[in-house]
Design an enzyme around this catalytic site. Structure first.
Site, short mmCIF file in Angstrom:
data_model
loop_
_atom_site.label_atom_id
_atom_site.label_comp_id
_atom_site.label_asym_id
_atom_site.label_seq_id
_atom_site.Cartn_x
_atom_site.Cartn_y
_atom_site.Cartn_z
N HIS A 801 0.83 -1.20 0.00
CA HIS A 801 0.00 0.00 0.00
C HIS A 801 0.87 1.25 0.00
CE1 HIS A 801 0.52 1.86 4.04
NE2 HIS A 801 0.93 0.64 4.37
N CYS A 802 0.29 2.34 -0.48
CA CYS A 802 0.83 3.68 -0.26
C CYS A 802 -0.33 4.49 0.31
CB CYS A 802 1.43 4.27 -1.53
SG CYS A 802 0.34 4.23 -2.97
N ARG A 803 -0.54 5.71 -0.14
CA ARG A 803 -1.68 6.46 0.40
C ARG A 803 -2.98 6.09 -0.30
NH1 ARG A 803 -2.72 10.51 3.70
NH2 ARG A 803 -0.50 10.70 4.16
N SER A 809 2.69 2.13 -4.54
CA SER A 809 2.41 0.72 -4.26
C SER A 809 2.11 -0.05 -5.54
CB SER A 809 1.26 0.59 -3.28
OG SER A 809 0.10 1.23 -3.76
#
Length: 897
Positions: A801-803, A809
């Site tokens: 994940h990222c934001r 991601s």
């Protein structure tokens, strides 16, 4: 914010394509140019293969080309200021050379296989000294063609193989000065050399129209209508067949490719050149879109062309028109001169036979991918019809009955897309008058012999399910059973003829009463204990155009109704047990909650719904009063009006690590971080999601996720400590803390911070990577992929994940898919793109460029020193300007919808 500086020690290093000292001097000179300009030279097919291999293999570090490729030479001052670059001192790569090849289509008529044309000028290998007039070859061209000649050239895109062959026509000249630099809307389909896939067999009208449109005219990816909706657009745009049967004509033939070979990943002249006011050729001027953008993929070709050597070729060989086009490019290169290194223009001197024999690994062919079509195929493969619900007789379960994808005698529900719907290939308006055998299963076995009795199309503007229509459908199925019995048939009734399938529409957002009425109707068809003349239980296909957007709500509602499950349990049943990816928008959760509440109250009361008599023997006496009083309500039922009774069941393997004090799955479902959908399952053990997904630790446990990769966004945030005065809870190293204790006494939500500290979830926290077009992932892809691989080997499941889950991601996920499946960047990109469902992934340009370098690295690993295999591996690697343009065209239909 400033760009990464170029080390001074590299100022004299040529990045990208670099030639051996004696290579250029060994080539035949076609036209000499005064110093410091380089001549136009001839290349053989073998020499082109060598240059291509070298250019792909010598992937330049991203700091050489970035931030320059963001468009710092344009007039977008905001963009320049973002990268701390003034218009007076743009960061131009000091020593970089790329490679671009351009097709000169001087004649649409394919050449013969022996390859010698009347206007083809044979290469002369006489002793031409560097800097001389070019020998006989140079003089022969110079006598007939001048640098200022305004030769009409074929600059359209009809040279691509998907475009149908057509008679030769007048070729348009170079674009005028004031035209835009956008790609021509009539250019052909998107191609790249990757491994082929078996063609899909299209069985319905919508796809037949789709293929016919592709065969009848060339189009960009934006013209393809199979929709992967943008996050803000819940609908899809693929033409869906109406709920009635549609005629199906014979499939349109595939476009006939040119017999002459074409080199993949190339461009047309109009993509790069235009005529200025003086009639001279120049590179298409850079037009950087307004505002700050890290994804200006549409301007990559104009930028990259100014830093590249140009190879001009014709499928007919070294023709005069090809040389004239090379001169145009030479004009543009010399007008642009000023770099520390000179750029070259070549003419490929190779017959069609030589191209086929010496460049076969680089030519367009069956292995060539069509970006837009592959996106459709990946999506349709992901959402192809799968069983999501099987209704057993009393005393039976999955262990006592051998359940196959299609099992006679059991009621079954399948979830699929438009490609799975059987349509009758004719006029079904009066099948009996036409003598059609309704019990003949012809045309109703789209997948492995399966056939359906009822096909339900879910779409936004579908008509509401009228009660009379449902009763007619019920009577139709009973008539099929009577005919089967009258014919002396033994065993369960076979699937009906495609003309006799019941096609029902269902709207995306019905009212609760209509939903429960419809669920009762389906339950009646599926339940073996309430047949009452139906014969065998029904086989039902729930479908929408893409297989998930409009159909997920009905699928989840039916699972709740038939399996007596809560909504969170239905989510896990569909995702974990049935392994079916789906997507629910936040706006749809309210409806699902209302349906859950209605079903729970009916189960708790243990009383039949009054509507249950609608489908029984006395239904005619109750149609008016009951339907008018219940089904005309136009608002959701608030599930808070009455308590929802949780129908609990053993959790088994769906949530093995949920704390014992968390009494049901409502905990993670009610978490404000849960937006209605799970992270996207890309591989059986690999999920792609956002920061909220990572923070919802109990949801991770419910999905069986044991490892988390945080790319630039830390999810290890300590829970709030707002416990009551005097309450202090210390976590135990041996016992899982209660959610209350873990959150300080007032918050029952799970915390990834606690789960990581207790060792129940492992976290790889990648710091210092912002989605700003400045930070790079190039040196970190290998160790991240190794970490994911170790998690897989341990039997774990990984969330990356990222934001938001679309750039950083997504880059890591694409990199791992490339390595794990041993496939090209393009294939991995389209696989991840399709599996992200209604979220449009798009790594920023620098990160996508990182993946180009990762592809070269993986090619070397797979080749393991075998040069012949390395040539094959690098042949399918992505050419940056071509990749950038295709990604732009693929995204355009979503971004400008």
């Amino acid at each position: 914010m400033s760009s990464a500086p170029v080390p001074s020690t590299e100022d004299n290093v040529v990045h990208g394509l670099d030639y051996p000292p004696d290579f250029l001097s060994s080539l035949s000179v076609l036209l000499s140019r005064p110093h410091p300009h380089t001549p136009i030279r001839a290349l053989s097919a073998s020499q082109f293969a060598t240059i291509h291999h070298t250019a792909i293999n010598s992937h330049a570090p991203d700091h050489v080309l970035f931030p320059f490729l963001h468009g710092l030479e344009g007039d977008n001052q905001q963009q320049n200021a973002f990268f701390s670059v003034t218009s007076d001192t743009p960061v131009i790569p000091p020593c970089f050379r790329g490679l671009i090849w351009v097709a000169c289509e001087d004649d649409d008529t394919p050449s013969s296989d022996d390859g010698e044309d009347s206007d083809t000028v044979a290469s002369d290998d006489s002793d031409d000294e560097p800097g001389s007039d070019g020998g006989d070859m140079g003089h022969s061209f110079a006598l007939d063609i001048d640098m200022d000649i305004d030769t009409d050239l074929d600059l359209d895109h009809s040279h691509r193989p998907e475009a149908p062959s057509s008679p030769a026509s007048t070729s348009p000249s170079l674009r005028p000065l004031d035209t835009t630099c956008d790609s021509d809307p009539d250019n052909a389909l998107h191609m790249h050399p990757v491994q082929p896939r078996a063609p899909r067999i299209y069985t319905n009208t919508a796809l037949a129209r789709d293929r016919s449109a592709s065969a009848s005219s060339s189009s960009t990816s934006s013209s393809h209508s199979f929709s992967m909706p943008s996050p803000s657009t819940p609908g899809t745009s693929l033409d869906s067949p109406p709920p009635s049967c549609l005629p199906l004509g014979p499939p349109s033939p595939e476009p006939r490719p040119h017999t002459a070979p074409l080199i993949a990943s190339g461009f047309a002249p109009r993509d790069i050149l235009q005529l200025n006011a003086d009639g001279n050729a120049e590179f298409v001027p850079l037009r950087v879109p307004d505002g700050i953008s890290l994804r200006n993929f549409d301007i990559q070709l104009p930028i990259y062309a100014t830093l590249s050597d140009i190879i001009v070729y014709s499928r007919r060989g070294a023709t005069r028109a090809a040389f004239a086009l090379a001169e145009k490019f030479k004009q543009a290169v010399e007008a642009r001169a000023g770099s520390r290194i000179p750029y070259n223009v070549f003419v490929l001197d190779a017959t069609p036979v030589e191209l086929r024999t010496k460049l076969k690994h680089l030519l367009v062919g069956p292995h060539t991918i069509n970006f837009a079509q592959r996106e459709k195929d990946e999506m349709r493969e992901l959402t192809r019809a799968t069983e999501i619900l099987t209704v057993h007789a009393p005393g039976q379960d999955d262990k006592s009955v051998d359940v196959h994808p299609w099992t006679p005698g059991l009621g079954q529900v399948f979830l699929g897309n438009v490609n799975d719907v059987p349509f009758y290939p004719g006029n079904p308006s009066d099948p009996l008058a036409r003598g059609i055998d309704l019990l003949d299963s012809a045309g109703n076995s789209p997948l492995d012999g399966m056939g359906y009795d009822v096909c339900i199309e879910c779409r936004v503007r579908a008509p509401r399910p009228a009660l009379g229509f449902l009763l007619s459908a019920q009577e139709h199925l009973m008539e099929l059973e009577r005919r089967w019995q009258a014919s002396g048939g033994k065993g369960p009734r076979p699937p009906p003829n495609a003309a006799a399938i019941v096609y029902l529409p269902f709207p995306l957002i019905p009212i609760v009463d209509e939903m429960t009425l419809f669920l009762e109707f389906l339950e009646k068809l599926l339940n073996p204990t309430q047949q009452r003349g139906f014969g065998r239980p029904a086989k039902i296909l729930i479908w929408s155009s893409d297989g998930y957007t409009e159909s997920s709500v009905l699928a989840l509602s039916l699972i709740m109704a038939m399996r007596s499950m809560t909504l969170p349990e239905a989510y896990l049943e569909l995702q974990v047990v049935k392994k079916r990816s789906f997507f629910v928008y936040e706006t749809d959760v309210r409806l699902l909650r209302a349906v859950e509440g209605r079903l729970a109250r009916e189960r708790h009361a243990k009383l039949p719904s009054p509507r249950r008599f609608l489908f029984g023997p006395t239904r005619a006496n109750s149609l008016s009063s009951d339907f008018n009083s219940s089904a005309m309500s136009a608002s959701y039922e608030d599930p808070g009006n009455a308590p929802i009774v949780s129908m609990r069941r053993p959790r088994a393997s769906t949530s093995p690590l949920l704390p014992s004090l968390v009494d049901d799955h409502q905990v993670w479902f009610d978490d404000p971080r849960f937006d209605g959908s799970f992270p996207s399952r890309v591989l059986p053990f690999l999920y792609l999601g956002n920061l909220n997904h990572a923070g919802n630790a109990y949801m991770l446990h419910a999905l069986g996720i044991t490892h988390v990769v945080s790319v630039g966004e830390c999810a290890l945030i300590p829970p709030p400590t707002d416990s009551a005065p005097g309450v202090a809870v210390a976590p135990s190293p041996t016992k899982m803390p209660s959610p209350v204790a873990a959150s300080g006494g007032s918050d029952r939500r799970g915390s990834l911070y606690i789960e990581e500290r207790e060792g129940r979830i492992k976290v790889l926290d990648i710091k210092g990577v912002c989605d700003d077009g400045i930070d790079t992932l190039e040196p970190q892809l290998a160790p991240i992929c190794d970490w994911i691989d170790r998690a897989r080997e341990q039997g774990g499941k990984v969330l990356v994940h990222c934001r938001v889950g679309v750039s950083r991601s997504a880059t890591v996920t694409i990199a791992y898919v490339m390595k794990y499946l041993r496939i090209s960047l393009i294939e991995a990109y389209l696989i991840v793109r399709s599996r992200r469902l209604s979220v449009l992934i798009q790594p920023n340009m620098r990160l996508l460029y990182n993946l180009c370098g990762w592809e070269v690295k993986l090619a070397h690993e797979r080749a393991a020193g075998d040069m012949e295999r390395l040539h094959r591996e690098l042949a399918r690697c992505s050419n940056w300007p071509y990749l950038a343009r295709e990604v732009y065209l693929l995204n355009e239909k979503y971004l400008h919808a």
